[in-house]
Design a protein around this motif. Structure first.
Motif, PDB file in Angstrom:
ATOM      1  N   GLY A  21       0.786  -1.221   0.000  1.00 57.38           N
ATOM      2  CA  GLY A  21       0.000   0.000   0.000  1.00 57.38           C
ATOM      3  C   GLY A  21       0.817   1.270   0.000  1.00 57.38           C
ATOM      4  O   GLY A  21       0.464   2.249  -0.659  1.00 57.38           O
ATOM      5  N   LEU A  22       1.941   1.285   0.733  1.00 55.57           N
ATOM      6  CA  LEU A  22       2.733   2.512   0.817  1.00 55.57           C
ATOM      7  C   LEU A  22       3.317   2.906  -0.528  1.00 55.57           C
ATOM      8  O   LEU A  22       3.350   4.093  -0.887  1.00 55.57           O
ATOM      9  CB  LEU A  22       3.858   2.341   1.840  1.00 55.57           C
ATOM     10  CG  LEU A  22       3.448   2.439   3.308  1.00 55.57           C
ATOM     11  CD1 LEU A  22       4.654   2.197   4.201  1.00 55.57           C
ATOM     12  CD2 LEU A  22       2.824   3.786   3.610  1.00 55.57           C
ATOM     13  N   ARG A  23       3.793   1.930  -1.277  1.00 60.90           N
ATOM     14  CA  ARG A  23       4.361   2.245  -2.591  1.00 60.90           C
ATOM     15  C   ARG A  23       3.276   2.738  -3.538  1.00 60.90           C
ATOM     16  O   ARG A  23       3.504   3.669  -4.326  1.00 60.90           O
ATOM     17  CB  ARG A  23       5.076   1.025  -3.158  1.00 60.90           C
ATOM     18  CG  ARG A  23       5.911   1.355  -4.390  1.00 60.90           C
ATOM     19  CD  ARG A  23       6.771   0.180  -4.809  1.00 60.90           C
ATOM     20  NE  ARG A  23       7.769  -0.128  -3.791  1.00 60.90           N
ATOM     21  CZ  ARG A  23       8.622  -1.144  -3.885  1.00 60.90           C
ATOM     22  NH1 ARG A  23       8.575  -1.958  -4.927  1.00 60.90           N
ATOM     23  NH2 ARG A  23       9.500  -1.354  -2.925  1.00 60.90           N
ATOM     24  N   MET A  24       2.083   2.156  -3.458  1.00 64.11           N
ATOM     25  CA  MET A  24       0.985   2.629  -4.297  1.00 64.11           C
ATOM     26  C   MET A  24       0.610   4.062  -3.928  1.00 64.11           C
ATOM     27  O   MET A  24       0.318   4.886  -4.804  1.00 64.11           O
ATOM     28  CB  MET A  24      -0.238   1.713  -4.149  1.00 64.11           C
ATOM     29  CG  MET A  24      -0.011   0.287  -4.638  1.00 64.11           C
ATOM     30  SD  MET A  24       0.491   0.178  -6.372  1.00 64.11           S
ATOM     31  CE  MET A  24      -0.994   0.760  -7.189  1.00 64.11           C
ATOM     32  N   MET A  25       0.634   4.377  -2.636  1.00 65.26           N
ATOM     33  CA  MET A  25       0.357   5.748  -2.208  1.00 65.26           C
ATOM     34  C   MET A  25       1.404   6.718  -2.753  1.00 65.26           C
ATOM     35  O   MET A  25       1.064   7.829  -3.175  1.00 65.26           O
ATOM     36  CB  MET A  25       0.320   5.821  -0.684  1.00 65.26           C
ATOM     37  CG  MET A  25      -0.899   5.185  -0.052  1.00 65.26           C
ATOM     38  SD  MET A  25      -0.723   4.999   1.741  1.00 65.26           S
ATOM     39  CE  MET A  25      -0.483   6.702   2.236  1.00 65.26           C
ATOM     40  N   LEU A  26       2.664   6.306  -2.755  1.00 65.75           N
ATOM     41  CA  LEU A  26       3.726   7.170  -3.268  1.00 65.75           C
ATOM     42  C   LEU A  26       3.529   7.457  -4.749  1.00 65.75           C
ATOM     43  O   LEU A  26       3.544   8.620  -5.175  1.00 65.75           O
ATOM     44  CB  LEU A  26       5.089   6.524  -3.035  1.00 65.75           C
ATOM     45  CG  LEU A  26       6.285   7.221  -3.695  1.00 65.75           C
ATOM     46  CD1 LEU A  26       6.443   8.644  -3.166  1.00 65.75           C
ATOM     47  CD2 LEU A  26       7.559   6.416  -3.492  1.00 65.75           C
ATOM     48  N   ASN A  36      -4.981   5.397  -7.005  1.00 68.33           N
ATOM     49  CA  ASN A  36      -3.919   4.606  -6.391  1.00 68.33           C
ATOM     50  C   ASN A  36      -3.660   5.019  -4.950  1.00 68.33           C
ATOM     51  O   ASN A  36      -3.216   4.220  -4.137  1.00 68.33           O
ATOM     52  CB  ASN A  36      -2.629   4.742  -7.206  1.00 68.33           C
ATOM     53  CG  ASN A  36      -2.702   3.995  -8.518  1.00 68.33           C
ATOM     54  OD1 ASN A  36      -2.442   2.806  -8.582  1.00 68.33           O
ATOM     55  ND2 ASN A  36      -3.079   4.701  -9.583  1.00 68.33           N
ATOM     56  N   VAL A  37      -3.950   6.275  -4.624  1.00 69.91           N
ATOM     57  CA  VAL A  37      -3.748   6.765  -3.265  1.00 69.91           C
ATOM     58  C   VAL A  37      -4.846   6.282  -2.328  1.00 69.91           C
ATOM     59  O   VAL A  37      -4.581   5.720  -1.254  1.00 69.91           O
ATOM     60  CB  VAL A  37      -3.716   8.312  -3.246  1.00 69.91           C
ATOM     61  CG1 VAL A  37      -3.821   8.842  -1.819  1.00 69.91           C
ATOM     62  CG2 VAL A  37      -2.459   8.838  -3.909  1.00 69.91           C
ATOM     63  N   PHE A  38      -6.097   6.496  -2.725  1.00 68.44           N
ATOM     64  CA  PHE A  38      -7.192   6.438  -1.760  1.00 68.44           C
ATOM     65  C   PHE A  38      -7.442   5.056  -1.161  1.00 68.44           C
ATOM     66  O   PHE A  38      -7.580   4.946   0.073  1.00 68.44           O
ATOM     67  CB  PHE A  38      -8.476   6.989  -2.380  1.00 68.44           C
ATOM     68  CG  PHE A  38      -9.535   7.271  -1.360  1.00 68.44           C
ATOM     69  CD1 PHE A  38      -9.471   8.417  -0.576  1.00 68.44           C
ATOM     70  CD2 PHE A  38     -10.565   6.388  -1.152  1.00 68.44           C
ATOM     71  CE1 PHE A  38     -10.431   8.679   0.395  1.00 68.44           C
ATOM     72  CE2 PHE A  38     -11.532   6.632  -0.188  1.00 68.44           C
ATOM     73  CZ  PHE A  38     -11.464   7.774   0.586  1.00 68.44           C
ATOM     74  N   PRO A  39      -7.518   3.969  -1.936  1.00 67.74           N
ATOM     75  CA  PRO A  39      -7.806   2.673  -1.296  1.00 67.74           C
ATOM     76  C   PRO A  39      -6.762   2.282  -0.265  1.00 67.74           C
ATOM     77  O   PRO A  39      -7.096   1.834   0.834  1.00 67.74           O
ATOM     78  CB  PRO A  39      -7.835   1.695  -2.482  1.00 67.74           C
ATOM     79  CG  PRO A  39      -8.139   2.531  -3.676  1.00 67.74           C
ATOM     80  CD  PRO A  39      -7.461   3.842  -3.406  1.00 67.74           C
ATOM     81  N   SER A  40      -5.475   2.456  -0.599  1.00 68.66           N
ATOM     82  CA  SER A  40      -4.419   2.065   0.326  1.00 68.66           C
ATOM     83  C   SER A  40      -4.367   2.992   1.540  1.00 68.66           C
ATOM     84  O   SER A  40      -4.143   2.536   2.673  1.00 68.66           O
ATOM     85  CB  SER A  40      -3.060   2.068  -0.385  1.00 68.66           C
ATOM     86  OG  SER A  40      -2.994   1.027  -1.335  1.00 68.66           O
TER      87      SER A  40
END
Length: 398
Positions: free
Chosen positions: A276-281, A321-325
């Motif tokens: 999740g963190l990489r997807m948020m980045l 990509n930010v919101f779900p994670s």
């Protein structure tokens, strides 16, 4: 569980669709509502920000309520209030009544996202829940994508009131579906026990002291605010400044939404694999790039449909990509109080978004500069908030 997965996803899509389609479906009718009530653009935008503010505060109740009494009763209460608010909106006889009715509508509709996230946390771990929420967002995105298109045609054919009568009917149908098909997911020893309302709400101070919770929530909130600022201001820019007809405006609004769907598809494929963190980045970088592109066009004074819609399409891809994670990360900070964590996360996210909409409404109208300035600020803050999510893979356990 696997054989019930399509039904679960369908029900979650219904919950999210009721909440988020309601935000944008009436935007093509905003100029017509202003003319009908003799209201200013700023007054009509209050119907939008009132929805967001009520949506924010309403979420604080449903999470603790569902932690104590279960997800089903909370969903039932929310949908009943939503149907009442939708009908009152259709019957509004003044702009002030419409503002109040929209707030009531939001107090019901906000149950959907809170309880959808909590239900996913009841059933799945953080990254799997984020992947499934991304899938829900991808499927759900079709309805909000076409909502302004549908709303534009309803406005032209039957008047703005018809939009809210349709929402009343949809809310009633979703209510029946949940009564018939949703099984309780928060049972037995997992439920919060003891104390009254204050005891239920005391989990909030503990969550507010969590750096990870705040980081996840701010990242989601600033990214989400870019979309809400766009939705609140784009109708006046495209319809009034660029003379786009209301029914055609809805088709232009599809462009960012389809980019959001593409981003959600990417999230369903890679969230579990990459984390999740990489997807948020990666998503935050896209939000930043899109918002700065909009600022650049506004700075040189170049206004067209695609200098407004194009940058927002990039932002929308990143947001998916930010919101779900970010949302599932916040909920995973306190697994046994997933409802309360989801409520506070949703409250703060929507509070940030509504504050951004209020700010843009206070700036001088007539150009794209207010929208670009606020969207740009939200893009910068989206990147900065990532600093608080360091070591986020080590989520706290309850």
């Amino acid at each position: 569980m696997q054989e019930r997965m399509p039904l679960l996803i369908f029900l979650m899509v219904c919950l999210m669709t009721v909440a988020y389609s309601t935000i944008g479906i009436y935007t093509p009718a905003m100029p017509a509502i202003a003319a009908h009530f003799g209201a200013t653009a700023g007054e009509v935008q209050l119907t939008f920000s009132a929805y967001l503010i009520a949506f924010s505060f309403g979420q604080l109740i449903y999470g603790p309520l569902s932690d104590r009494h279960g997800r089903r009763p909370a969903i039932f209460i929310g949908l009943v209030i939503y149907v009442i608010g939708s009908a009152l909106s259709a019957l509004a006889t003044s702009i002030e009544m419409l503002i109040v009715a929209r707030a009531i509508q939001a107090l019901g509709g906000c149950a959907g996202p809170v309880l959808a996230r909590a239900i996913m946390r009841d059933l799945f771990d953080r990254d799997e829940g984020a992947r499934l929420m991304a899938f829900v967002a991808m499927v759900m995105g079709v309805a909000p994508a076409f909502a302004p298109v549908f709303g534009g045609y309803l406005q032209v054919a039957f008047g703005w009131e018809s939009i809210f009568w349709v929402l009343t009917g949809v809310g009633a149908i979703v209510l029946v579906l949940f009564v018939l098909f949703l099984k309780e997911t928060h049972t037995g020893s997992n439920r919060a026990v003891g104390g009254g309302v204050m005891a239920m709400l005391m989990v909030y101070p503990r969550l507010m002291r969590s750096r990870l919770f705040i980081g996840y929530t701010l990242n989601a909130g600033f990214a989400m605010a870019t979309i809400f600022v766009y939705v609140a201001t784009a109708p006046f820019i495209l319809i009034e400044l660029l003379d786009i007809p209301p029914d055609i405006y809805g088709w232009y609004s599809l462009i960012p939404t389809f980019f959001n769907l593409a981003g959600a598809y990417v999230a369903t494929r890679y969230t579990v694999r990459m984390g999740g963190l990489r997807m948020m980045l990666y998503g935050s970088i896209m939000v930043f790039v899109g918002s700065m592109t909009m600022v650049a066009f506004a700075a040189i004074g170049y206004l067209s449909v695609f200098t407004v819609v194009g940058p927002m399409a990039i932002v929308a891809f990143g947001l998916a990509n930010v919101f779900p994670s970010a949302a599932q990360g916040a909920v995973s900070v306190a697994p046994r109080q997933a409802g309360a964590a989801s409520s506070l996360n949703g409250f703060l996210t929507m509070l940030i978004a509504s504050a951004a909409v209020v700010i843009v409404g206070l700036l001088p109208p007539g150009t794209q500069i207010p929208m670009a300035a606020v969207v740009g600020a939200m893009g910068i803050l989206t990147m900065v908030s990532l600093l608080l999510t360091r070591d986020g893979d080590d989520t706290e356990s309850d």
